[in-house]
Write a protein that holds these residues in place. Structure first.
Motif, PDB file in Angstrom:
ATOM      1  N   VAL A  32      39.957  59.560   7.943  1.00 40.13           N
ATOM      2  CA  VAL A  32      39.297  61.027   8.865  1.00 40.13           C
ATOM      3  C   VAL A  32      38.628  61.287   9.333  1.00 40.13           C
ATOM      4  N   GLU A  33      38.109  60.227  10.241  1.00 39.34           N
ATOM      5  CA  GLU A  33      37.278  60.347  11.092  1.00 39.34           C
ATOM      6  C   GLU A  33      38.174  60.785  11.974  1.00 39.34           C
ATOM      7  N   GLN A  34      39.957  60.157  12.249  1.00 36.77           N
ATOM      8  CA  GLN A  34      40.263  60.856  13.349  1.00 36.77           C
ATOM      9  C   GLN A  34      41.020  61.927  13.328  1.00 36.77           C
ATOM     10  N   ILE A  35      41.299  62.017  11.900  1.00 39.62           N
ATOM     11  CA  ILE A  35      41.922  63.764  11.633  1.00 39.62           C
ATOM     12  C   ILE A  35      40.183  64.748  12.215  1.00 39.62           C
ATOM     13  N   SER A  36      38.835  64.238  12.036  1.00 39.60           N
ATOM     14  CA  SER A  36      38.196  65.209  12.823  1.00 39.60           C
ATOM     15  C   SER A  36      37.853  65.155  13.879  1.00 39.60           C
ATOM     16  N   GLU A  37      38.388  64.477  14.379  1.00 42.47           N
ATOM     17  CA  GLU A  37      38.109  64.581  15.663  1.00 42.47           C
ATOM     18  C   GLU A  37      39.814  65.609  16.661  1.00 42.47           C
ATOM     19  N   LEU A  38      40.075  64.684  16.160  1.00 40.47           N
ATOM     20  CA  LEU A  38      42.167  65.742  16.445  1.00 40.47           C
ATOM     21  C   LEU A  38      41.634  67.253  16.151  1.00 40.47           C
ATOM     22  N   THR A  39      41.175  67.827  15.284  1.00 36.92           N
ATOM     23  CA  THR A  39      41.405  68.495  14.984  1.00 36.92           C
ATOM     24  C   THR A  39      39.765  69.662  15.456  1.00 36.92           C
ATOM     25  N   GLY A  40      39.242  69.059  15.943  1.00 32.46           N
ATOM     26  CA  GLY A  40      37.917  69.600  16.207  1.00 32.46           C
ATOM     27  C   GLY A  40      36.803  69.857  15.430  1.00 32.46           C
ATOM     28  N   GLY A  41      37.346  69.496  13.472  1.00 33.54           N
ATOM     29  CA  GLY A  41      36.956  70.171  12.345  1.00 33.54           C
ATOM     30  C   GLY A  41      37.220  71.668  12.073  1.00 33.54           C
ATOM     31  N   ASN A  42      38.338  72.200  12.800  1.00 33.88           N
ATOM     32  CA  ASN A  42      38.636  73.701  12.779  1.00 33.88           C
ATOM     33  C   ASN A  42      40.034  73.897  11.473  1.00 33.88           C
TER      34      ASN A  42
ATOM     35  N   ILE B  66      41.835  73.161   7.803  1.00 35.35           N
ATOM     36  CA  ILE B  66      42.347  73.758   6.665  1.00 35.35           C
ATOM     37  C   ILE B  66      42.297  72.014   6.417  1.00 35.35           C
ATOM     38  N   VAL B  67      40.958  71.810   5.591  1.00 37.60           N
ATOM     39  CA  VAL B  67      41.465  70.926   4.765  1.00 37.60           C
ATOM     40  C   VAL B  67      41.131  71.129   3.341  1.00 37.60           C
ATOM     41  N   THR B  68      42.792  70.350   3.187  1.00 40.84           N
ATOM     42  CA  THR B  68      42.705  70.723   1.301  1.00 40.84           C
ATOM     43  C   THR B  68      42.212  68.333   1.053  1.00 40.84           C
ATOM     44  N   THR B  69      41.858  68.334  -0.285  1.00 41.98           N
ATOM     45  CA  THR B  69      41.386  67.342  -1.040  1.00 41.98           C
ATOM     46  C   THR B  69      42.430  67.494  -2.371  1.00 41.98           C
ATOM     47  N   GLU B  70      42.766  65.901  -2.322  1.00 42.46           N
ATOM     48  CA  GLU B  70      43.380  65.982  -4.178  1.00 42.46           C
ATOM     49  C   GLU B  70      41.790  65.092  -4.838  1.00 42.46           C
ATOM     50  N   VAL B  71      41.619  64.346  -5.868  1.00 46.35           N
ATOM     51  CA  VAL B  71      40.806  64.191  -6.456  1.00 46.35           C
ATOM     52  C   VAL B  71      39.839  61.609  -5.848  1.00 46.35           C
TER      53      VAL B  71
ATOM     54  N   GLN C  83      38.599  58.772  -4.997  1.00 41.57           N
ATOM     55  CA  GLN C  83      37.514  58.172  -3.713  1.00 41.57           C
ATOM     56  C   GLN C  83      38.189  59.229  -2.212  1.00 41.57           C
ATOM     57  N   ASN C  84      39.413  60.064  -1.511  1.00 39.93           N
ATOM     58  CA  ASN C  84      40.243  60.453  -0.777  1.00 39.93           C
ATOM     59  C   ASN C  84      39.677  61.482  -0.499  1.00 39.93           C
ATOM     60  N   GLN C  85      38.532  62.156  -1.661  1.00 43.60           N
ATOM     61  CA  GLN C  85      37.905  63.294  -1.880  1.00 43.60           C
ATOM     62  C   GLN C  85      36.656  63.188  -1.106  1.00 43.60           C
ATOM     63  N   MET C  86      35.545  62.119  -1.429  1.00 48.73           N
ATOM     64  CA  MET C  86      34.657  62.354  -1.245  1.00 48.73           C
ATOM     65  C   MET C  86      34.357  61.833   0.216  1.00 48.73           C
ATOM     66  N   TRP C  87      35.728  61.104   0.961  1.00 55.04           N
ATOM     67  CA  TRP C  87      35.623  60.397   2.147  1.00 55.04           C
ATOM     68  C   TRP C  87      36.260  61.473   3.078  1.00 55.04           C
ATOM     69  N   ALA C  88      37.177  62.162   2.724  1.00 55.73           N
ATOM     70  CA  ALA C  88      37.042  63.623   3.398  1.00 55.73           C
ATOM     71  C   ALA C  88      35.395  64.454   3.111  1.00 55.73           C
ATOM     72  N   ALA C  89      35.343  64.510   2.125  1.00 56.47           N
ATOM     73  CA  ALA C  89      33.821  65.260   2.510  1.00 56.47           C
ATOM     74  C   ALA C  89      32.632  64.445   2.949  1.00 56.47           C
TER      75      ALA C  89
ATOM     76  N   ILE D 280      45.482  70.480   6.511  1.00 52.18           N
ATOM     77  CA  ILE D 280      45.928  69.290   6.176  1.00 52.18           C
ATOM     78  C   ILE D 280      45.856  68.695   4.232  1.00 52.18           C
ATOM     79  N   ASP D 281      46.303  68.005   4.298  1.00 48.68           N
ATOM     80  CA  ASP D 281      46.542  67.817   3.091  1.00 48.68           C
ATOM     81  C   ASP D 281      45.600  65.995   2.658  1.00 48.68           C
ATOM     82  N   ILE D 282      44.734  65.823   2.277  1.00 46.28           N
ATOM     83  CA  ILE D 282      44.262  64.764   2.840  1.00 46.28           C
ATOM     84  C   ILE D 282      44.023  64.064   1.485  1.00 46.28           C
ATOM     85  N   SER D 283      44.706  63.081   1.076  1.00 51.04           N
ATOM     86  CA  SER D 283      45.297  62.327   0.241  1.00 51.04           C
ATOM     87  C   SER D 283      45.372  61.508  -0.564  1.00 51.04           C
TER      88      SER D 283
END
Lengths: 163, 555
Positions: free
Chosen positions: B367-377, B379-384, B386-392, B432-435
């Protein structure tokens, strides 16, 4: 503490389900419910008696107010108000006890609305206390059937010299 | 004269609807016949639940009202989870369901379900149309209700004969309700009083929820925070209200919130709750929640005020308008230097962190890498789960409406169809769907939808072969008795991707994570990235359910 809620609603199918469903869903108990059309045919008025502390009642009122079909909710328990219930009691009444029953009916300013071979139907209106009292008074004769409406209530009109 | 079906299509056009999500069936054939000639874009999902989630994702990403169509009976009941998801998170949605013809209602007819009855607790309002002459005004009312006040789903049940009956069409511009009012401006005396309280506070905290996002008040939240030097904690739904890397942002509060957010709430003397509803996942034990604080609650819904937590000061109104008014009234700045120092100290001593040991890929790292590669820009969707909490926790969102997650209902299988909707609403943005492997399997049929409409959604599966969050609870609170939480066999997601004609990438070593993610992001089409991650990694910090916010595991 018991609260009386006066609720004006759109006179549409499904409104009663929405209101009643809200009570059960959020864990509030309805002690009594009465509903009928008002002088405006598009509007019905519900009188709901619900038990709870002020925080619960505050939530009930706000949640009811959120329903799209609910026009107005007010908790009238704190206001000067009249409340009435109507009861019909079919009581066993052989000829020898009818006089006694009629005396009771008189005392309560109730009415006899049907006479059968072995029974009378008595109609009585009043507040919950009076209804309880006439029911208790007639019990010894043998109550065959009893039906009562929920409570209906209305805030008293403004009196001369007020406000 | 127009048929009911034509009226529906014309009404949707009048509402400015661009895209609808649906699935045909017997009771909506007349409607689909009219859609055939309409310029409206209809997205054919592969399961009705996904239609509701996609419309919901579309609504969250764009702020517009999502529109759903399904048939009667099973089509309608399949929507229930999606409608409930939208209701819990106050998402504007109008749902059209087919119904058997009016004379057949109540006779247990084929594919009949009392969907207005079934959905009663999970809609803002619902209609069963009994007269074609009322169809247009009903649709107008539904869109108005869904998108105003506290937003939410509205359902319109359409008997088949109503779709075929004829009426004159005129689309009303006005709506009228006797019992529905939209709160706007707040009471100005209360605003004045609130502004004064903020000025006098020494340890203020802003607690921003989903209402900030839906009312478009991110700018106002940041303005208030900066003007008063007040740190901001966000809920899961409020994520993006302030950039996660803003100096005044403390990240998420609650069960899996940051140490410093939870400590700030627990030690503040003034808590300014904005568009938030004091969910149990935020407050933990109510008796020890914000024990030293006076609470100001700003919310559009009067019923939220005092529902879970008693508040000293309540401002009912549109959050954006209230905050604008509040900012105008604020004169004194809180003397909060010491407080900010204390918070900086907590941040320094207890940062959000995880152990990067061995060769196993840590999901947090992905997730940290996704954040860096996208600059937080992105749209991230999540499932529910652990994946959701790590994404958050680890996705550093830059702006509102770019973190899309099922908060209140916690619906597994939400993220993939929500990504479909978000991508359709925002075609030029990276979605990106973080799943997780479990959630992904709950709605993976939507891969077909993604391919059909060539949506370049990236699906990153944090694959640990477990129903991870439940496993975590079993580990921590049930002596590692992993009852029914090992999801084996995990299917081969690369082969699955291939079956749908989607690019699949698997990553098994930590050092490969950045390059594989980059490849996926650069690829013009949809990609599944199967990240084989550490199987028994836990989400920390964690406040055990019902515990105090200061009592965190792994803080």
């Amino acid at each position: 503490m018991s609260h009386i809620l006066a609720i004006l609603v759109e006179n549409q199918s499904g409104v009663l389900t929405r209101v009643a469903g809200l009570f059960s869903r959020r864990g509030y108990n309805i002690d009594s419910l009465a509903v009928g059309q008002t002088h405006d045919p598009g509007v019905s008025r519900m009188t709901i008696v619900v038990d709870g502390d002020s925080r619960v009642i505050d939530q009930v009122v706000k949640q009811l107010d959120k329903l799209v079909d609910v026009i107005e909710v007010s908790d009238i328990s704190g206001d000067e108000h009249l409340d009435r219930e109507l009861v019909l009691i079919k009581v066993e009444a052989e000829p020898e006890v009818r006089g006694e029953i009629m005396q009771i009916v008189d005392i309560f300013r109730a009415r006899i609305v049907d006479i059968g071979h072995h029974s009378l139907i008595i109609e009585c209106t009043g507040d919950a206390g009076k209804i309880r009292a006439i029911e208790n008074s007639l019990k010894p004769f043998g109550i065959l059937e009893l039906v009562r409406t929920g409570k209906i209530a209305m805030v008293r009109g403004q009196k001369y010299g007020e406000g | 004269m127009m048929t009911g079906a034509e009226i529906i299509v014309k009404s949707l056009e009048q509402e400015g609807v661009e895209v609808v999500f649906g699935y045909p069936g017997g009771a909506v054939i007349p409607l689909y016949d009219k859609l055939y000639d309409s310029p409206l874009k209809h997205i054919l999902v592969r399961h009705e639940q996904a239609a509701a989630h996609a419309a919901d994702g579309y609504a969250r990403a764009t702020g517009k009202t999502g529109v759903v169509i399904a048939t009667s009976g099973p089509g309608a009941t399949n929507l229930v989870t999606g409608i409930a998801t939208a209701a819990m998170d106050s998402i504007p949605m109008v749902v059209f369901t087919g119904q058997v013809a009016l004379p057949a209602i109540g006779r247990d007819s084929f594919q009949e379900a009392d969907i207005t009855g079934i959905t009663l607790p999970i809609v803002k309002h619902s209609y069963l149309v009994r007269d074609v002459n009322e169809l247009a005004s009903t649709i107008r009312s539904a869109f108005y209700l869904a998108s105003t006040g506290r937003q939410g789903p509205v359902l319109i049940d359409l008997p088949k004969d109503i779709q075929m009956a004829e009426a004159e069409f005129s689309y009303p511009q006005e709506v009228s309700f006797r019992g529905y009012r939209v709160p706007g401006e707040p009471n100005s005396a209360m605003v004045y009083q609130t502004a004064k309280k903020i000025g006098l506070s020494r340890r203020p905290v802003i607690y921003a929820g989903g209402g900030v996002i839906s009312s478009g008040a991110a700018e106002e939240i940041i303005g208030l925070a900066e003007k008063t030097n007040t740190p901001v904690v966000t809920t899961l739904m409020g994520k993006g209200a302030i950039a996660d890397d803003h100096p005044l942002s403390l990240g998420m509060v609650g069960m899996h919130g940051t140490y410093y957010a939870n400590y700030a709430v627990s030690h503040c003397d003034l808590l300014i709750a904005v568009g938030a509803r004091f969910s149990d996942r935020v407050t933990g034990n109510l008796d020890t929640f914000a024990p030293h604080a006076e609470i100001i609650h700003i919310d559009i819904d009067a019923a939220e005020i005092g529902k879970n937590v008693g508040v000293q000061c309540a401002l009912q109104g549109d959050v954006k308008l209230v905050l604008q008014e509040l900012q105008r009234r604020i004169e004194g700045k809180p003397q909060s230097e010491k407080w900010l120092e204390q918070i900086a100290c907590w941040k320094e001593e207890h940062p959000l962190t995880y152990e990067q040991d061995g060769d196993e890929i840590k999901p947090q790292y992905v997730v940290e890498q996704i954040s860096e590669l996208t600059g937080g820009n992105a749209i991230v969707t999540t499932e529910v789960g652990q994946n959701q909490m790590w994404a958050a926790q680890y996705y550093k969102a830059k702006k509102p409406r770019c973190f899309i997650s099922s908060g209140g209902l916690g619906t597994m299988g939400y993220g993939l169809p929500a990504a479909v909707g978000a991508q359709l609403g925002c075609p030029d943005q990276l979605v990106i769907d973080i799943s997780g492997d479990g959630s992904f399997q709950m709605n993976l049929q939507e891969l077909a939808t993604i391919v059909q409409y060539q949506l370049p959604v990236k699906i990153v599966i944090l694959n640990n072969g477990y129903l991870g969050m439940v496993r975590q609870w079993q580990e921590l609170f049930h002596e590692k008795r992993y009852s029914q939480t090992e999801l084996i066999p995990v299917p081969d997601f690369i082969k699955l991707a291939a079956a749908y004609g989607i690019k699949g990438l698997r990553v098994q070593r930590t050092e490969d994570v950045p390059s594989v993610l980059e490849e996926a992001i650069k690829y013009p089409g949809p990609v599944i990235v199967d990240c084989v991650v550490a199987k028994e990694e836990n989400v920390f910090p964690m406040v055990p359910a019902g515990g105090s916010l200061t009592n965190m595991l792994g803080g």
